[in-house]
Design an enzyme around this catalytic site. Structure first.
Site, PDB file in Angstrom:
ATOM      1  CG  HIS A   1      -1.828  -1.135   1.389  1.00 40.54           C
ATOM      2  ND1 HIS A   1      -1.674  -2.083   2.364  1.00 40.54           N
ATOM      3  CD2 HIS A   1      -2.938  -1.484   0.686  1.00 40.54           C
ATOM      4  CE1 HIS A   1      -2.647  -2.973   2.267  1.00 40.54           C
ATOM      5  NE2 HIS A   1      -3.428  -2.646   1.251  1.00 40.54           N
TER       6      HIS A   1
ATOM      7  CE  LYS B   1      -1.349 -10.489  -3.083  1.00 36.19           C
ATOM      8  NZ  LYS B   1      -2.557 -10.204  -2.388  1.00 36.19           N
TER       9      LYS B   1
ATOM     10  CD  GLN C   1      -9.067  -5.014  -6.665  1.00 36.99           C
ATOM     11  OE1 GLN C   1      -9.762  -5.688  -5.915  1.00 36.99           O
ATOM     12  NE2 GLN C   1      -8.071  -4.267  -6.224  1.00 36.99           N
TER      13      GLN C   1
ATOM     14  CB  SER D   1      -4.149  -6.939   4.796  1.00 37.64           C
ATOM     15  OG  SER D   1      -3.885  -5.775   4.063  1.00 37.64           O
TER      16      SER D   1
HETATM   17  P1  AMP Z   1      -6.407  -4.082  -0.330  1.00 37.88           P
HETATM   18  O1  AMP Z   1      -6.274  -3.199   0.870  1.00 37.88           O
HETATM   19  O2  AMP Z   1      -5.871  -5.460  -0.138  1.00 37.88           O
HETATM   20  O3  AMP Z   1      -7.768  -4.027  -0.949  1.00 37.88           O
HETATM   21  O4  AMP Z   1      -5.430  -3.447  -1.412  1.00 37.88           O
HETATM   22  C1  AMP Z   1      -5.510  -2.092  -1.781  1.00 37.88           C
HETATM   23  C2  AMP Z   1      -4.645  -1.861  -2.995  1.00 37.88           C
HETATM   24  O5  AMP Z   1      -3.294  -2.199  -2.694  1.00 37.88           O
HETATM   25  C3  AMP Z   1      -5.068  -2.718  -4.191  1.00 37.88           C
HETATM   26  O6  AMP Z   1      -4.967  -1.946  -5.376  1.00 37.88           O
HETATM   27  C4  AMP Z   1      -4.054  -3.833  -4.160  1.00 37.88           C
HETATM   28  O7  AMP Z   1      -3.811  -4.406  -5.427  1.00 37.88           O
HETATM   29  C5  AMP Z   1      -2.822  -3.103  -3.674  1.00 37.88           C
HETATM   30  N1  AMP Z   1      -1.882  -4.047  -3.083  1.00 37.88           N
HETATM   31  C6  AMP Z   1      -2.125  -4.976  -2.107  1.00 37.88           C
HETATM   32  N2  AMP Z   1      -1.024  -5.714  -1.862  1.00 37.88           N
HETATM   33  C7  AMP Z   1      -0.065  -5.250  -2.707  1.00 37.88           C
HETATM   34  C8  AMP Z   1       1.297  -5.616  -2.950  1.00 37.88           C
HETATM   35  N3  AMP Z   1       1.894  -6.601  -2.284  1.00 37.88           N
HETATM   36  N4  AMP Z   1       1.981  -4.927  -3.896  1.00 37.88           N
HETATM   37  C9  AMP Z   1       1.386  -3.919  -4.585  1.00 37.88           C
HETATM   38  N5  AMP Z   1       0.100  -3.533  -4.395  1.00 37.88           N
HETATM   39  C10 AMP Z   1      -0.604  -4.181  -3.488  1.00 37.88           C
END
Ligand code: AMP
Length: 254
Positions: free
Chosen positions: A38, A150, A154, A187
């Site tokens: 993030h 990742k 989506q 997460s």
């Molecule tokens: P989330 O909080 O899991 O919904 O993720 C929020 C954003 O962060 C989404 O666009 C995810 O693709 C991105 N994200 C989550 N994990 C990673 C990661 N390891 N590397 C890059 N982006 C990430």
């Protein structure tokens, strides 16, 4: 000092003030429990925009399993600190009642890609994702919104939706951030047992090894993963697997 806004109306008004003064806005939508993946999105947004907004919202409509929603980590105070150190100006942390004041009567449905891969495992997941992203894009009306590779499927769906509905926000793709041993940051990784955590990097290693997807599936099964899918698409190998109670997703350039 970073600002935290809970009310959707207040957030929209704050965004209008930014726009009126000619400032560009970058949006980073998240579900909180922020990690370095993030942070990389927030830093990229910081480099490319005058104002950076992080949304933190655990979206109930993208879960088909209420237990999974219940146990999703919630760490707002630490998330606000991390957002600030990464360069965000504002955190929007709306309530479900505000976001779904229509009781989810209106939703975005995509009829092709959203039914495959992750969508085949998680009924209604991408309808929930696309609906909340559309709402956030409309509240913030950012110049750019940042999404991680990742969640490859989506990212494609959000990009196509933005084009389909003539959304003015540019969708920016950001590379996957990994732990030193190759495991994609997530997460949910905190819920891996020590044994599962030791095995988890094998997922990325096998996806990167360049063999056939059948070989990859066989290797992963032997290692102890249960396979939802491993498929080549758009010049990438995409995988979704189960390890104990957790699902892991990852993808690599093929
Ligand atoms: P989330 O909080 O899991 O919904 O993720 C929020 C954003 O962060 C989404 O666009 C995810 O693709 C991105 N994200 C989550 N994990 C990673 C990661 N390891 N590397 C890059 N982006 C990430």
């Amino acid at each position: 000092m970073i600002e935290v806004i809970r009310d959707v109306g207040d957030a929209s008004r704050r965004m209008a003030e930014f726009r009126l003064t000619g400032l560009t806005i970058g949006l980073v939508p998240t579900m909180g429990a922020l990690h370095d993946g993030h942070v990389s999105l927030i830093e990229r947004a910081r480099a490319e925009n005058d104002r950076v907004v992080v949304s933190i919202f655990v979206n109930p409509t993208q879960y088909d399993d209420p237990e999974d929603l219940e146990r999703y980590p919630r760490t707002l105070v630490a998330d606000v600190d991390k957002s600030e150190s990464a360069g965000a100006d504002l955190v929007i942390n709306p309530t479900s009642e505000d976001i779904y004041h229509d009781n989810y009567r209106f939703r975005v449905a995509e009829s092709e890609l959203s039914r495959e891969l992750e969508g085949a495992q998680r009924e209604g997941h991408f309808d929930g994702v696309l609906t909340v992203v559309l709402k956030l894009l409309n509240i913030v009306r950012a110049d750019r919104a940042y999404f991680g590779e990742k969640d490859w499927q989506q990212l494609l769906l959000v990009r196509d939706m933005a084009a389909a509905f003539f959304i003015g926000t540019e969708i920016v793709a950001c590379p996957i951030i990994r732990e030193a041993d190759g495991l994609a940051m997530s997460s949910r990784n905190v819920y891996l047992t020590p044994e599962e955590r030791a095995l988890a990097p094998e997922f990325h290693r096998v996806l990167s090894c360049g063999g056939s997807t059948e070989e990859m599936i066989a290797q992963l099964e032997t290692a102890g993963f249960r396979i939802d899918y491993v498929e080549r698409r758009d010049g990438r190998v995409l995988g979704g697997v189960r390890l104990g109670k957790l699902r892991l997703i990852d993808n690599v350039g093929a």
